[in-house]
Design a protein around this motif. Structure first.
Motif, PDB file in Angstrom:
ATOM      1  N   GLU A 590     -18.916   7.211 -59.228  1.00 18.91           N
ATOM      2  CA  GLU A 590     -19.795   8.015 -58.360  1.00 18.91           C
ATOM      3  C   GLU A 590     -21.252   7.778 -58.742  1.00 18.91           C
ATOM      4  O   GLU A 590     -22.132   7.679 -57.886  1.00 18.91           O
ATOM      5  CB  GLU A 590     -19.474   9.507 -58.527  1.00 18.91           C
ATOM      6  N   LEU A 591     -21.466   7.669 -60.047  1.00 20.66           N
ATOM      7  CA  LEU A 591     -22.822   7.459 -60.562  1.00 20.66           C
ATOM      8  C   LEU A 591     -23.377   6.121 -60.067  1.00 20.66           C
ATOM      9  O   LEU A 591     -24.535   5.999 -59.679  1.00 20.66           O
ATOM     10  CB  LEU A 591     -22.736   7.476 -62.081  1.00 20.66           C
ATOM     11  N   GLU A 592     -22.497   5.131 -60.033  1.00 26.21           N
ATOM     12  CA  GLU A 592     -22.905   3.796 -59.628  1.00 26.21           C
ATOM     13  C   GLU A 592     -23.398   3.776 -58.185  1.00 26.21           C
ATOM     14  O   GLU A 592     -24.288   3.014 -57.833  1.00 26.21           O
ATOM     15  CB  GLU A 592     -21.714   2.850 -59.764  1.00 26.21           C
ATOM     16  N   ALA A 593     -22.771   4.643 -57.354  1.00 25.02           N
ATOM     17  CA  ALA A 593     -23.114   4.647 -55.936  1.00 25.02           C
ATOM     18  C   ALA A 593     -24.469   5.303 -55.666  1.00 25.02           C
ATOM     19  O   ALA A 593     -24.994   5.211 -54.559  1.00 25.02           O
ATOM     20  CB  ALA A 593     -22.021   5.373 -55.166  1.00 25.02           C
ATOM     21  N   GLU A 597     -33.289   7.254 -57.401  1.00 16.19           N
ATOM     22  CA  GLU A 597     -33.912   8.527 -57.017  1.00 16.19           C
ATOM     23  C   GLU A 597     -32.853   9.635 -56.920  1.00 16.19           C
ATOM     24  O   GLU A 597     -33.063  10.761 -57.369  1.00 16.19           O
ATOM     25  CB  GLU A 597     -34.646   8.420 -55.676  1.00 16.19           C
ATOM     26  N   GLU A 598     -31.704   9.267 -56.312  1.00 10.25           N
ATOM     27  CA  GLU A 598     -30.632  10.273 -56.173  1.00 10.25           C
ATOM     28  C   GLU A 598     -30.127  10.688 -57.553  1.00 10.25           C
ATOM     29  O   GLU A 598     -29.850  11.853 -57.801  1.00 10.25           O
ATOM     30  CB  GLU A 598     -29.462   9.687 -55.358  1.00 10.25           C
ATOM     31  N   LEU A 599     -30.044   9.699 -58.425  1.00  7.48           N
ATOM     32  CA  LEU A 599     -29.547   9.997 -59.767  1.00  7.48           C
ATOM     33  C   LEU A 599     -30.510  10.948 -60.493  1.00  7.48           C
ATOM     34  O   LEU A 599     -30.085  11.879 -61.178  1.00  7.48           O
ATOM     35  CB  LEU A 599     -29.379   8.702 -60.567  1.00  7.48           C
ATOM     36  N   GLN A 600     -31.805  10.730 -60.277  1.00 11.18           N
ATOM     37  CA  GLN A 600     -32.786  11.620 -60.921  1.00 11.18           C
ATOM     38  C   GLN A 600     -32.605  13.062 -60.463  1.00 11.18           C
ATOM     39  O   GLN A 600     -32.806  14.006 -61.216  1.00 11.18           O
ATOM     40  CB  GLN A 600     -34.204  11.166 -60.581  1.00 11.18           C
ATOM     41  N   LEU A 601     -32.217  13.223 -59.178  1.00 11.55           N
ATOM     42  CA  LEU A 601     -32.002  14.577 -58.668  1.00 11.55           C
ATOM     43  C   LEU A 601     -30.747  15.184 -59.289  1.00 11.55           C
ATOM     44  O   LEU A 601     -30.714  16.350 -59.655  1.00 11.55           O
ATOM     45  CB  LEU A 601     -31.836  14.548 -57.148  1.00 11.55           C
ATOM     46  N   LEU A 618     -27.564   3.716 -69.953  1.00 11.03           N
ATOM     47  CA  LEU A 618     -28.946   3.278 -69.803  1.00 11.03           C
ATOM     48  C   LEU A 618     -29.564   3.899 -68.551  1.00 11.03           C
ATOM     49  O   LEU A 618     -30.675   4.420 -68.578  1.00 11.03           O
ATOM     50  CB  LEU A 618     -28.994   1.751 -69.735  1.00 11.03           C
ATOM     51  N   ARG A 619     -28.780   3.883 -67.455  1.00 13.56           N
ATOM     52  CA  ARG A 619     -29.298   4.466 -66.215  1.00 13.56           C
ATOM     53  C   ARG A 619     -29.568   5.960 -66.393  1.00 13.56           C
ATOM     54  O   ARG A 619     -30.547   6.493 -65.879  1.00 13.56           O
ATOM     55  CB  ARG A 619     -28.286   4.274 -65.079  1.00 13.56           C
ATOM     56  N   LEU A 620     -28.685   6.625 -67.120  1.00 10.07           N
ATOM     57  CA  LEU A 620     -28.855   8.073 -67.316  1.00 10.07           C
ATOM     58  C   LEU A 620     -30.113   8.366 -68.139  1.00 10.07           C
ATOM     59  O   LEU A 620     -30.882   9.268 -67.802  1.00 10.07           O
ATOM     60  CB  LEU A 620     -27.624   8.662 -68.005  1.00 10.07           C
ATOM     61  N   VAL A 621     -30.318   7.589 -69.193  1.00 11.73           N
ATOM     62  CA  VAL A 621     -31.520   7.815 -70.011  1.00 11.73           C
ATOM     63  C   VAL A 621     -32.762   7.626 -69.144  1.00 11.73           C
ATOM     64  O   VAL A 621     -33.687   8.444 -69.165  1.00 11.73           O
ATOM     65  CB  VAL A 621     -31.596   6.810 -71.191  1.00 11.73           C
ATOM     66  N   GLU A 622     -32.746   6.556 -68.357  1.00 12.06           N
ATOM     67  CA  GLU A 622     -33.926   6.277 -67.537  1.00 12.06           C
ATOM     68  C   GLU A 622     -34.180   7.399 -66.539  1.00 12.06           C
ATOM     69  O   GLU A 622     -35.315   7.823 -66.340  1.00 12.06           O
ATOM     70  CB  GLU A 622     -33.753   4.932 -66.819  1.00 12.06           C
ATOM     71  N   ALA A 623     -33.089   7.884 -65.913  1.00  8.39           N
ATOM     72  CA  ALA A 623     -33.244   8.956 -64.926  1.00  8.39           C
ATOM     73  C   ALA A 623     -33.778  10.221 -65.593  1.00  8.39           C
ATOM     74  O   ALA A 623     -34.668  10.893 -65.058  1.00  8.39           O
ATOM     75  CB  ALA A 623     -31.907   9.234 -64.258  1.00  8.39           C
ATOM     76  N   LEU A 624     -33.255  10.537 -66.761  1.00 11.14           N
ATOM     77  CA  LEU A 624     -33.706  11.755 -67.457  1.00 11.14           C
ATOM     78  C   LEU A 624     -35.170  11.623 -67.864  1.00 11.14           C
ATOM     79  O   LEU A 624     -35.965  12.555 -67.717  1.00 11.14           O
ATOM     80  CB  LEU A 624     -32.838  12.009 -68.689  1.00 11.14           C
ATOM     81  N   GLN A 625     -35.524  10.449 -68.370  1.00 12.91           N
ATOM     82  CA  GLN A 625     -36.909  10.255 -68.797  1.00 12.91           C
ATOM     83  C   GLN A 625     -37.864  10.323 -67.605  1.00 12.91           C
ATOM     84  O   GLN A 625     -38.970  10.845 -67.723  1.00 12.91           O
ATOM     85  CB  GLN A 625     -37.061   8.927 -69.533  1.00 12.91           C
TER      86      GLN A 625
END
Ligand code: ATP
Length: 898
Positions: A590-593, A597-601, A618-625
């Motif tokens: 689900e995260l991959e899809a 921007e959506e992930l940041q939300l 890595l994607r999660l860290v970037e979104a959180l940062q």
């Protein structure tokens, strides 16, 4: 035997390599190894040479304030004030000595911690592989390497399986290179010698075995290591900022001293020498020369405390960053849970089976849901299933206190225990089935497979892994002794049922293959695999993790679980841990899809991410940062390194973690425990608090001394404290009171406040206000009492002795205020909790008594003995700071409600 010297290990045939290092594929015996260790020494690089003691001492003089003092010493000697000259020189030398000792202590503390991170290697000794300290590797040792390992010595490869390694440290080449056995041309450069692994390189994929051909300083890394050795410096961005601040402050104060000099000369018509000494006094009084040393020590003490609580800091700035962490992203298995797995349930197409017993105890029963014990003889399908678990397994059964004890991956160990409980003859199975090849477990594929053959020539593939991965590969399922087409819905339903109870679920499958198959590749798993069943393991949350999660939540830090496990398992464990937002869990696919921007939300509303792979981290860290969060991220696998590097604080697991992850991390947890992260954050906050407290203590005392001198010059009076007396006060308080604050324990509510904003300036409005308030109280008391004595007709020496003691006693009282920012200090804890503070006060009182009553000191500092009345007045006046600051704290608490 002499140590064989060769630059051409890569160009020799294998047999020649073995004969040169006097070894074989069986490795060395322990006695051979210890002989060689004695002969060649430990496999380590000599540490960078330290700065000699004298140089360190000399470097203490490279400081603007010291230059000012040295000029003062010269001037006082020219005009014949020998006593002043010698006091100034003595103080300068004593300060330098204290500086050397303190610096040395702080560096030693860090060195000791660095040594705690020992590096392990898999070496064959006396015929079997053992994990040994990499320092003890010797020439001729046969070693095995796997993904995430750091190559421990120079190794000539004999066997490889998809081996790739990162040699950037040696060759500068950042892409991983393929490695395989077979000698290469002699003239090839380091980067092209594909049959060699060089010390310091990192294994990024596959497996390899080979023989050690050089250790320690003789390795290629040893030869170039002069470039890599660097003496550790106790510097962090904050300290650098502070040093800069101190430098500007010094320049400002010197300018102010000049203005005062001109003012005194033109307006007050003081004598040049008096004014010069007053200006020097002002500089000495106002410059917080002790501050950098206190800061360094506070930091070193913080790092030591963290190490005692199982968190080892590899990069110092992390100590500061830890205090402002707003999100912790943690692995589940072993960090939040105990990683002590026990198989509890077994599901086949026809049976639901329970397993009793606990931990690695081999006693327990395998029984049907109705409680009937299952016998292997009558249920051959069960034997088949359990055999896969035993063969597709790297656990070694060692003789333990009570029978056999498994050693290896906890889930694999639990599979062994399960086999024993069911009555399977594990030893016989392992003898009968010899492993030919294997696909090791990688989090990317979430499965492990082995190819084995038996004495009657049969070959089979055994596979175990995440149910989803195996369901994708199998087309048929076992039903008793027969097979039938796969019923995916059935297995998914059963998987869900087990996972909802928080169980970690593993699927097993197998296939029979022809005798022609000699090696195993992922394509071989695409055909003919038969799904045998599911095994559910319990892995309960750590009780200390439950507590730590709650503390983090109170401290405004959100905890996110990022796991490779099933979504439902993760949710169930999340609920047991008391995590928030458990229902809104997100899976890796689900995260991959989601777009960035959506992930940041999403990322701030979801706390559980399951079936993730390392790239997702890595994607999660970037979104959180991107959302302004300060992220601490844990990791253990080789592929976690990019995410750890990207996180504000990368945390590697000391036990489960690979060397690659440790290398990328800022901090290593020696016990892999989530609670240790929480402790480290608490400690990080404490260090920052203590740095602020040291400033809060030192600056007002410097301010008060400077203001008293300025007030004297502006009002045209004699100086209340002479420059040498100021030197005395600064010296004795720096080694006693201010140092005590470095040992200050955490404030009780430290984990009840929100994280410190990362950009918050160290000198906040509150700090500046408090510094001003205390400076004014101190200067009023000191200068006021001095003027009072003078008006009463006391001689100048007596009035000055009173002023110096007033100032010092003020500092003693104020130390107790400074222990807490806003919390009330008027309690038993406030006075007695920090025993260093009490010790420091005791020592300081002793020094002040010497200063006041001993004859040599009286001559040196022009002091006079005080009587009870003097002390009474001093105590009454100086205790005011305690009451006034406590009153201010109460008002602030009342109006700002913390
Ligand atoms: P984390 O430690 O990141 O919280 P995890 O350890 O649960 O997660 P992985 O190690 O990536 O995650 O494991 C994911 C899945 O792969 C597990 O749920 C299990 O089904 C399977 N698995 C784990 N270890 C092995 C192994 N040694 N052999 C085969 N399959 C495994």
């Amino acid at each position: 035997m002499a140590v064989p010297e060769s630059d051409y290990w890569h160009a020799l045939p294998e047999s020649e390599v073995l004969s040169k290092v006097e070894s074989s594929e069986l490795g060395l015996s322990e006695s051979q190894a210890s002989e060689r260790l004695q002969r060649d020494g430990y496999n380590r690089l000599n540490p960078a040479s330290k700065r000699p003691w004298l140089l360190r001492f000399a470097q203490q003089f490279h400081n603007l304030l010291i230059y000012v003092l040295l000029v003062a010493a010269i001037v006082t000697s020219i005009v014949g004030h020998w006593v002043d000259t010698s006091v100034i020189i003595a103080v300068v030398v004593i300060n330098a000595l204290i500086g050397v000792v303190q610096e040395g202590k702080a560096e030693k503390a860090l060195e000791a911690i660095r040594d705690m991170l020992s590096h392990q290697a898999m070496a064959k000794r006396d015929g079997s592989f053992n994990s040994i300290n990499a320092d003890e590797l010797v020439l001729g040792d046969w070693v095995r390497l796997q993904p995430g390992d750091k190559v421990p010595a120079d190794i000539r490869l004999f066997r490889t399986h998809n081996l790739q390694c990162d040699e950037a440290l040696l060759t500068g080449e950042s892409l991983p290179v393929d490695k395989h056995p077979g000698f290469v041309a002699r003239e090839l450069s380091l980067g092209d010698r594909t049959c060699m692994l060089y010390s310091g390189a990192l294994i990024t994929r596959g497996q390899g075995e080979g023989v050690v051909v050089a250790t320690g300083e003789a390795t290629e890394l040893g030869r170039i290591s002069a470039l890599l050795k660097s003496v550790s410096t106790l510097i962090t961005p904050l300290l650098r900022q502070l040093e800069q601040f101190a430098r500007w402050l010094t320049v400002g104060i010197l300018a102010l001293a000049l203005v005062m000099f001109v003012f005194g000369w033109v307006v007050r018509e003081y004598g040049i020498l008096d004014l010069f000494l007053a200006a020097v006094g002002l500089a000495v009084a106002a410059i917080p020369e002790g501050l950098p040393a206190i800061m360094t020590i506070t930091l070193a003490i913080g790092v030591q405390h963290m190490a005692r609580r199982e968190a080892i800091i590899r990069r110092l700035p992390a100590v500061e960053t830890l205090g402002s962490v707003t999100v912790i992203c943690s692995d589940k298995t072993g960090t939040l849970t105990r990683n002590e797995m026990t198989a509890r349930a077994l599901v086949t197409r026809q049976h639901l089976i329970e397993i009793t017993g606990s931990g690695y105890d081999l006693h327990g029963v395998v029984q049907s849901a109705a409680g009937i014990e299952l016998e292997l003889e009558s249920e051959p399908w069960l034997g088949k299933l359990l055999r896969v678990g035993v063969l597709c397994n790297d656990t070694v059964m060692l003789p333990g206190a009570e029978g056999k004890a498994p050693q290896g991956d906890p889930m694999e160990a639990a599979l062994m225990v399960l086999a024993y409980k069911s009555g399977l003859d594990v030893g016989l199975e392992l003898q009968e089935w010899q492993r030919l090849d294997l696909i090791p477990f990688e989090s990317q594929h979430r499965l492990m497979a082995t190819l084995e053959h038996n004495h009657s020539g049969q070959r089979q593939i055994s596979v175990k892994g995440a149910p989803e991965s195996l369901l994708d590969l199998c087309t048929r399922q076992a039903i008793g002794e027969q097979t039938e087409p796969l019923n995916r819905e059935y297995w998914e339903e059963q998987l869900e049922l087990l996972a909802c109870q928080g169980m970690r679920v593993l699927a097993v499958a197998h296939s029979e293959v022809s005798e022609l198959v000699t090696s195993l590749h992922h394509e071989d798993l695409q055909q003919g695999l038969v799904f045998l069943g599911l095994i559910g393991f319990i892995d309960p949350p750590r009780s200390e993790a439950i507590h730590a999660v709650r503390l983090c939540q109170q401290a405004g830090i959100s905890v996110k679980m990022i796991t490779g496990d099933h979504l439902e398992t993760a949710k169930a464990i999340g609920r047991m841990l008391g995590m928030s937002h458990c229902e809104a869990a997100l899976s890796g696919s689900e995260l991959e899809a989601l777009s960035p921007e959506e992930l940041q939300l999403k990322v701030q509303q979801v706390d559980i991410f399951a079936r993730t792979s390392p790239e997702h981290k890595l994607r999660l860290v970037e979104a959180l940062q991107a959302k302004g969060e300060v992220v601490a991220m844990t990791g253990d696998g080789v592929n976690d390194a990019p995410a750890l590097k990207r996180a504000d604080v990368g945390i590697a697991m000391g036990i489960k973690g690979t060397e690659v992850t440790k290398e990328a991390a800022e901090m290593v947890l020696t016990d892999d425990n989530f609670a240790s992260i929480e402790h480290a954050i608490e400690q990080g906050r404490t260090v920052y608090d203590n740095l602020k407290k040291a400033i809060l203590f030192i600056l007002p005392t410097n301010g008060a001394q400077a203001l008293s001198i300025m007030a004297a010059v502006v009002l045209g009076r004699q100086l209340p404290i002479t420059p040498v007396q100021i030197l005395w006060v600064n010296m004795v308080t720096a080694v006693t009171l201010a140092l005590a604050l470095a040992f200050e324990p955490s404030e009780s509510k430290i984990m009840e406040r929100p994280p410190r904003p990362a950009q918050e300036p160290l000198l906040s409005g509150f700090l500046l206000w408090r510094i001003l308030l205390v400076s004014i109280i101190l200067v009023s008391g000191t200068f006021g009492l001095f003027v009072w004595y003078r008006i009463e007709g006391a001689e100048i020496e007596l009035a000055r002795t009173v002023a110096v003691n007033t100032l010092v006693t003020f500092e003693i009282f104020y130390l107790f205020n400074a222990r807490y920012f806003l919390q009330c200090s008027l309690s038993y804890q406030g006075f007695f909790e920090n025993r260093y503070a009490l010790l420091a006060c005791g020592l300081l009182i002793l020094l002040q008594l010497l200063f006041t009553y001993s004859l040599p000191m009286q001559q040196m500092f022009d002091t006079r003995p005080l009587d009870w009345v003097d002390w009474g007045r001093i105590l009454i006046i100086t205790s005011s700071v305690l009451w006034l600051v406590e009153l201010e704290k109460a008002l602030l608490r009342h109006f700002f409600k913390n």
